[in-house]
Write a protein that holds these residues in place. Structure first.
Motif, PDB file in Angstrom:
ATOM      1  N   LYS A 292     -20.495 -24.947 -94.468  1.00 35.27           N
ATOM      2  CA  LYS A 292     -19.270 -25.676 -94.164  1.00 35.27           C
ATOM      3  C   LYS A 292     -19.532 -27.174 -94.248  1.00 35.27           C
ATOM      4  N   PRO A 293     -18.824 -27.873 -95.142  1.00 38.13           N
ATOM      5  CA  PRO A 293     -19.046 -29.315 -95.292  1.00 38.13           C
ATOM      6  C   PRO A 293     -18.261 -30.121 -94.266  1.00 38.13           C
ATOM      7  N   ASP A 294     -18.427 -29.791 -92.986  1.00 38.65           N
ATOM      8  CA  ASP A 294     -17.728 -30.536 -91.947  1.00 38.65           C
ATOM      9  C   ASP A 294     -18.733 -31.197 -91.010  1.00 38.65           C
ATOM     10  N   MET A 295     -18.227 -32.048 -90.151  1.00 38.10           N
ATOM     11  CA  MET A 295     -19.052 -32.720 -89.156  1.00 38.10           C
ATOM     12  C   MET A 295     -18.756 -32.089 -87.803  1.00 38.10           C
ATOM     13  N   GLU A 296     -19.808 -31.790 -87.059  1.00 37.72           N
ATOM     14  CA  GLU A 296     -19.641 -31.192 -85.742  1.00 37.72           C
ATOM     15  C   GLU A 296     -20.210 -32.115 -84.671  1.00 37.72           C
ATOM     16  N   TRP A 297     -19.665 -31.971 -83.468  1.00 32.98           N
ATOM     17  CA  TRP A 297     -20.151 -32.692 -82.304  1.00 32.98           C
ATOM     18  C   TRP A 297     -20.606 -31.669 -81.277  1.00 32.98           C
ATOM     19  N   GLY A 298     -21.504 -32.045 -80.374  1.00 35.15           N
ATOM     20  CA  GLY A 298     -21.770 -31.193 -79.241  1.00 35.15           C
ATOM     21  C   GLY A 298     -23.148 -30.594 -79.161  1.00 35.15           C
ATOM     22  N   THR A 299     -24.039 -30.903 -80.114  1.00 31.04           N
ATOM     23  CA  THR A 299     -25.405 -30.422 -79.983  1.00 31.04           C
ATOM     24  C   THR A 299     -26.359 -31.432 -80.620  1.00 31.04           C
ATOM     25  N   ASP A 300     -27.649 -31.089 -80.642  1.00 25.93           N
ATOM     26  CA  ASP A 300     -28.677 -32.103 -80.856  1.00 25.93           C
ATOM     27  C   ASP A 300     -28.859 -32.590 -82.288  1.00 25.93           C
ATOM     28  N   HIS A 301     -28.077 -32.110 -83.219  1.00 24.91           N
ATOM     29  CA  HIS A 301     -28.101 -32.684 -84.573  1.00 24.91           C
ATOM     30  C   HIS A 301     -27.340 -33.998 -84.626  1.00 24.91           C
ATOM     31  N   PHE A 302     -26.486 -34.237 -83.623  1.00 24.82           N
ATOM     32  CA  PHE A 302     -25.415 -35.214 -83.742  1.00 24.82           C
ATOM     33  C   PHE A 302     -25.903 -36.625 -84.068  1.00 24.82           C
ATOM     34  N   ASP A 303     -26.887 -37.113 -83.322  1.00 21.63           N
ATOM     35  CA  ASP A 303     -27.334 -38.487 -83.564  1.00 21.63           C
ATOM     36  C   ASP A 303     -28.089 -38.623 -84.870  1.00 21.63           C
ATOM     37  N   PHE A 304     -28.724 -37.553 -85.325  1.00 20.35           N
ATOM     38  CA  PHE A 304     -29.349 -37.592 -86.652  1.00 20.35           C
ATOM     39  C   PHE A 304     -28.273 -37.663 -87.733  1.00 20.35           C
ATOM     40  N   MET A 305     -27.188 -36.925 -87.551  1.00 19.72           N
ATOM     41  CA  MET A 305     -26.068 -36.979 -88.477  1.00 19.72           C
ATOM     42  C   MET A 305     -25.485 -38.386 -88.543  1.00 19.72           C
ATOM     43  N   LEU A 306     -25.330 -39.030 -87.370  1.00 15.77           N
ATOM     44  CA  LEU A 306     -24.801 -40.396 -87.356  1.00 15.77           C
ATOM     45  C   LEU A 306     -25.806 -41.413 -87.880  1.00 15.77           C
ATOM     46  N   GLU A 307     -27.058 -41.002 -88.010  1.00 13.38           N
ATOM     47  CA  GLU A 307     -28.070 -41.864 -88.640  1.00 13.38           C
ATOM     48  C   GLU A 307     -28.186 -41.592 -90.132  1.00 13.38           C
ATOM     49  N   GLY A 308     -27.376 -40.685 -90.661  1.00 13.43           N
ATOM     50  CA  GLY A 308     -27.351 -40.435 -92.103  1.00 13.43           C
ATOM     51  C   GLY A 308     -28.311 -39.388 -92.600  1.00 13.43           C
ATOM     52  N   VAL A 309     -28.965 -38.644 -91.697  1.00 14.22           N
ATOM     53  CA  VAL A 309     -29.940 -37.615 -92.084  1.00 14.22           C
ATOM     54  C   VAL A 309     -29.205 -36.307 -92.374  1.00 14.22           C
ATOM     55  N   PRO A 310     -29.569 -35.558 -93.415  1.00 17.46           N
ATOM     56  CA  PRO A 310     -28.956 -34.238 -93.645  1.00 17.46           C
ATOM     57  C   PRO A 310     -29.197 -33.312 -92.454  1.00 17.46           C
ATOM     58  N   THR A 311     -28.135 -32.672 -91.977  1.00 17.38           N
ATOM     59  CA  THR A 311     -28.254 -31.791 -90.824  1.00 17.38           C
ATOM     60  C   THR A 311     -27.694 -30.413 -91.134  1.00 17.38           C
TER      61      THR A 311
END
Length: 506
Positions: A397-416
């Motif tokens: 799913k090419p969506d963005m999720e909130w609520g678990t520990d990938h989140f700050d890596f996602m906001l730093e531009g890292v593939p999650t």
């Protein structure tokens, strides 16, 4: 003795179900999958973490034991190195003996006040929301029903100053219901503060008197108002009494214990990369939990998964090209504090991050992965999850999720890559007194170990990283393309992003 017998039966079941022949196609993913499905200490590790250590709130003795568990479990699994990385949570918090009772009438000096028919107070089963302030004992405080807590509902309720407001909820059945439970609370708190309510009583979203713990605090700060979750049946009883024209008064005591800053740690085990050791993949899950139950589905099972994935990769003989970091994050329940701290402290090396995989939804069957809005990784990711087709893991799913520990890596531009899972028995037991070892589906969890270990190795072995680290502007463009801005605003994250407090800033 009964527990020992149960563990022995679990181990025998693992041998019968997973001692499969060597894979016909001995590529690295299949070798890792084969090793993951073999008997392992998975059940015993989780038994130690949940039944013996129990619920794990940062700052408690139980959390200290859990971190020691993580260190020893990684070492036993064969990690090349193990260490901890500390960070600070602004306040410590623990609940005292929250008590509430309600009545439609009470007596003062022999005179009945209220005129209702319930002269004897009835107990209201309740727990405090986490990181909410204490409330000294109060008696005969009016309870006001504010429905769903919308502005219209508050206007209809009238003056709620100094009163306990009762907020209705829906029974939790879907992932959307769960996220709505979090996003609907802050506006209610805003209105309650403005109206000078004394406390908020949220009806439980679970039936059958199941109580659970949440926090509406975003980053470990103490919240603005005393708040409780009341058993759904008791909340509905009060609502019916009020709807029938009775006045309802409550006695309430919330003796929470609040202290100063606390230190806790993420636990990190590594398998060192054979060719590109400075580049790395992260496989993570959070180690902390709430303490009403023993944190088995959320998220002990996946902490045990991370450890067992390391064991499986080592047992397979595969030597990943890049380093794989296996991280047990702390402070997730207080606002993703541990993973946020890790992303910040490692920001200078995130250009070398080849992907972050997170499991955080119990043991419901994995259907696929959410890829943080990264359409650029979809083609390669489909090839990487092909070996997981044997477990029916097929969706990206090419969506963005909130609520678990990938989140700050996602906001730093890292593939999650966040595991998307079926609800199974997760939601009814979420954060609840019933979140215990017996709820874990171990055959399914073994499959999740195989999925996580295989995907970690495949990301680590790609000739080039699956995708680059996105810039600030590219991340924001992805937010808009995936219609995630409103989600971030509802979760209180957007202002931090715009103000430079969170996420990549260049």
């Amino acid at each position: 003795m009964r527990t020992v017998k149960r563990l022995l039966w679990a181990c025998m079941f693992s041998v019968l179900c997973f001692a499969a022949a060597a894979p016909a196609d001995p590529n690295e993913a299949n070798l890792v999958i084969h090793a993951a499905l073999q008997p392992s200490p998975l059940e015993a590790n989780l038994h130690r973490l949940t039944d013996e250590i129990g619920g794990r709130v940062p700052g408690t003795v139980a959390m200290q034991h859990a971190m020691a568990w993580g260190i020893e479990a990684f070492k036993a699994a064969g990690a090349d190195s193990v260490h901890t990385e500390g960070f600070t949570i602004p306040y410590s918090w623990s609940e005292g003996a929250t008590e509430m009772s309600a009545t439609t009438a009470y007596q003062v000096d022999g005179t009945t006040v209220g005129g209702g028919t319930v002269l004897s107070p009835f107990r209201v089963r309740a727990v405090s929301l986490a990181w909410a302030p204490a409330l000294a004992p109060v008696k005969h405080v009016p309870v006001i029903d504010v429905g769903d807590g919308t502005p219209t509902d508050f206007k209809k309720a009238g003056d709620v100053s100094g009163k306990i407001i009762l907020v209705h909820t829906v029974v939790l059945k879907t992932w959307d219901d769960l996220f709505a439970e979090y996003t609907k609370a802050p506006p209610v708190i805003d209105l309650a503060m403005k109206a000078k309510a004394k406390a908020i009583a949220f009806m439980a979203t679970r039936e059958h008197d199941i109580l659970y713990r949440h926090t509406n605090s975003a980053a470990g700060e103490i919240d603005r108002l005393p708040m409780i979750i009341v058993a759904r049946e008791d909340g509905e009883r009060m609502a019916r009494l009020l709807a029938a024209g009775n006045l309802v008064w409550a006695d309430l005591s919330i003796p929470n214990q609040i202290g100063g800053p606390i230190k806790t740690s993420n636990v990190v085990g590594e398998i060192r990369g054979s060719e590109k050791p400075d580049e790395f993949v992260i496989l993570g899950a959070h180690l902390d939990s709430w303490e009403l139950g023993t944190g088995a589905l959320d998220n002990g099972c996946n902490a045990a998964l991370v450890v067992d994935a390391l064991r499986a990769i080592k047992a397979s003989g595969v030597k990943p090209r890049r380093t794989i970091r296996f991280i047990l994050f702390s402070g997730e329940e207080q606002g993703l504090i541990g993973s946020h701290a890790y992303a910040l402290s490692h920001r200078a090396e995130l250009d070398k991050a080849a992907g972050v995989i997170v499991y955080d939804s119990g043991t419901g069957k994995t259907t696929g992965f959410s890829v943080g809005g990264r359409k650029d990784v979809l083609f390669t990711a489909k090839e990487l999850i092909a070996p997981l087709g044997q477990f029916d893991v097929k969706e990206l799913k090419p969506d963005m999720e909130w609520g678990t520990d990938h989140f700050d890596f996602m906001l730093e531009g890292v593939p999650t890559f966040v595991a998307d899972q079926e609800e199974a028995n997760y939601l009814e037991n979420y954060h609840a007194v019933s979140d215990t070892y017996d709820k874990v589906d171990f055959p399914q969890l073994k499959k999740h170990v195989a999925e996580a270990a295989a995907l970690s190795v495949e990301l680590a072995d790609l000739p080039e990283k699956i995708g680059p680290r996105l810039t600030h502007d590219q991340i924001e463009q992805t937010m808009r393309e995936t219609n995630s801005v409103e989600m971030l605003k509802a979760d209180g994250i957007w202002d931090d992003w715009v103000g430079g407090k969170r996420g990549r800033q260049k």
